[in-house]
Design an enzyme around this catalytic site. Structure first.
Site, PDB file in Angstrom:
ATOM      1  N   GLU A 150      45.297   7.080 -61.281  1.00 30.71           N
ATOM      2  CA  GLU A 150      44.784   5.705 -61.216  1.00 30.71           C
ATOM      3  C   GLU A 150      44.551   5.246 -59.782  1.00 30.71           C
ATOM      4  O   GLU A 150      44.254   4.081 -59.545  1.00 30.71           O
ATOM      5  CB  GLU A 150      45.742   4.744 -61.926  1.00 30.71           C
ATOM      6  CG  GLU A 150      45.954   5.030 -63.408  1.00 30.71           C
ATOM      7  CD  GLU A 150      44.659   4.931 -64.210  1.00 30.71           C
ATOM      8  OE1 GLU A 150      43.930   3.942 -64.065  1.00 30.71           O
ATOM      9  OE2 GLU A 150      44.373   5.881 -64.978  1.00 30.71           O
ATOM     10  N   ASP A 190      12.130   9.434 -47.067  1.00 34.09           N
ATOM     11  CA  ASP A 190      13.102   9.424 -48.162  1.00 34.09           C
ATOM     12  C   ASP A 190      13.143   8.062 -48.836  1.00 34.09           C
ATOM     13  O   ASP A 190      12.997   7.046 -48.172  1.00 34.09           O
ATOM     14  CB  ASP A 190      14.542   9.639 -47.639  1.00 34.09           C
ATOM     15  CG  ASP A 190      14.816  11.073 -47.277  1.00 34.09           C
ATOM     16  OD1 ASP A 190      13.993  11.933 -47.606  1.00 34.09           O
ATOM     17  OD2 ASP A 190      15.873  11.301 -46.666  1.00 34.09           O
ATOM     18  N   PRO A 195      36.255   3.791 -57.478  1.00 35.67           N
ATOM     19  CA  PRO A 195      35.231   3.026 -58.203  1.00 35.67           C
ATOM     20  C   PRO A 195      35.302   1.537 -57.885  1.00 35.67           C
ATOM     21  O   PRO A 195      34.349   0.804 -58.145  1.00 35.67           O
ATOM     22  CB  PRO A 195      35.536   3.306 -59.677  1.00 35.67           C
ATOM     23  CG  PRO A 195      36.896   3.907 -59.727  1.00 35.67           C
ATOM     24  CD  PRO A 195      37.192   4.486 -58.368  1.00 35.67           C
ATOM     25  N   ARG A 229      23.143  15.584 -43.795  1.00 39.67           N
ATOM     26  CA  ARG A 229      21.706  15.835 -43.608  1.00 39.67           C
ATOM     27  C   ARG A 229      21.078  14.884 -42.603  1.00 39.67           C
ATOM     28  O   ARG A 229      19.951  15.088 -42.169  1.00 39.67           O
ATOM     29  CB  ARG A 229      20.960  15.799 -44.953  1.00 39.67           C
ATOM     30  CG  ARG A 229      20.965  14.483 -45.648  1.00 39.67           C
ATOM     31  CD  ARG A 229      20.439  14.615 -47.067  1.00 39.67           C
ATOM     32  NE  ARG A 229      18.993  14.797 -47.139  1.00 39.67           N
ATOM     33  CZ  ARG A 229      18.103  13.827 -46.967  1.00 39.67           C
ATOM     34  NH1 ARG A 229      18.500  12.596 -46.681  1.00 39.67           N
ATOM     35  NH2 ARG A 229      16.813  14.077 -47.058  1.00 39.67           N
TER      36      ARG A 229
HETATM   37  N1  ADE Z   1      36.623   7.900 -58.086  1.00 38.50           N
HETATM   38  C1  ADE Z   1      36.402   7.792 -59.415  1.00 38.50           C
HETATM   39  N2  ADE Z   1      35.207   7.267 -59.675  1.00 38.50           N
HETATM   40  C2  ADE Z   1      34.624   7.014 -58.462  1.00 38.50           C
HETATM   41  C3  ADE Z   1      33.378   6.462 -58.059  1.00 38.50           C
HETATM   42  N3  ADE Z   1      32.471   6.029 -58.938  1.00 38.50           N
HETATM   43  N4  ADE Z   1      33.131   6.363 -56.735  1.00 38.50           N
HETATM   44  C4  ADE Z   1      34.039   6.770 -55.836  1.00 38.50           C
HETATM   45  N5  ADE Z   1      35.229   7.284 -56.154  1.00 38.50           N
HETATM   46  C5  ADE Z   1      35.528   7.412 -57.459  1.00 38.50           C
END
Ligand code: ADE
Length: 269
Positions: free
Chosen positions: A115, A172, A88, A157
């Protein structure tokens, strides 16, 4: 294209056997190899995580299994892969990045749990490889496996021969070209009337020019409604005279730099 995924949940990647990606594998367009990270642990319990230095909640993935797993995967192929680390805290995964990755012959994905992975693993491999830390959106998942499924589908794709019709991704949302950076508008199929609802007349008119214009207006309308940020950052050179008229009707005005902006609700003159 070759794809390797190193994970503690190999079964989570089962969907890669299904549908578009599954067919691409069966057709020999994609060579997917899933590896169990625990195969590279050396203790009786196959431990992959430990407590974080500095304290704090949760666990961190240990560097040794990842290091050995990646060494083994790298040694098993020719050339250098791009290593994609879902997190994230990564850069956003976009259609542009999907396109860029679809042109590389070999990708290695390293979905983490807990984590995340000890930082030294990424630093170690980034010293000799192209390592991309990538996020699929502003939310936190329990692990990187679902993001791998998302990214692989978006990339696969785009590979030549994977979609039946080579034009399928031309219009797209986010595709480069005439609809660049606009969301796709609504689509319809037969029957022409369903539960008293008609297909928009223009689509059955057979008039290609009017149809293209209508689709473009619908794309502008939908983008204005759902993703006004995309219109605000669009290069104004992308808008023709008719686009500008449509945008004006939707409350958009060109600013001093030519880019379009919209007065906050209730502020229009
Ligand atoms: N791992 C946990 N959340 C994530 C996200 N939003 N994007 C990529 N990997 C992740």
């Amino acid at each position: 294209m070759r794809l390797d995924v190193v994970t503690i949940f190999p079964e989570y990647l089962e969907p890669l056997n299904v549908s578009l990606v599954g067919k691409a594998r069966a057709a020999g367009l994609l060579d997917v190899r899933i590896h169990d990270l625990r195969a590279w642990t050396r203790d009786r319990h196959h431990t992959v995580d430990d407590t974080p230095y500095g304290g704090g909640p949760g666990m961190v993935m240990k560097p040794e299994p990842w290091g050995e797993a990646l060494d083994a995967v790298l040694a098993s192929g020719e050339g250098e892969p791009v290593v994609v680390v879902p997190t994230p805290s990564g850069r956003p995964f976009t259609q542009r990045l999907a396109g860029e990755l679809s042109e590389r012959p070999w990708l290695v994905f390293t979905p983490a749990r807990y984590e995340g992975i000890d930082r030294r693993v990424m630093d170690e491999f980034a010293a000799r490889l192209d390592v991309r830390e990538v996020s699929i959106g502003d939310y936190v998942l329990a692990g990187g496996e679902a993001p791998v499924l998302v990214m692989v589908e978006a990339i696969a794709r785009l590979l030549p021969g994977v979609l039946g019709n080579a034009d399928s991704h031309r219009d797209d949302s986010f595709a480069p070209g005439p609809m660049a950076d606009l969301l796709e508008g609504p689509v319809y199929t037969k029957p022409p009337q369903w539960r008293g609802r008609d297909v928009p007349e223009v689509l059955i008119s057979g008039h290609h020019g009017r149809i293209a214009r209508w689709r473009r207006d619908q794309a502008l309308l939908r983008t204005s409604l759902h993703r006004p940020d995309l219109i605000a950052r669009c290069d104004p050179a992308a808008f023709d005279r008719h686009d500008r008229a449509t945008l004006a009707e939707l409350g958009w005005r060109p600013g001093p730099d030519g880019r379009f902006g919209r007065a906050p609700d209730g502020m229009e003159e």
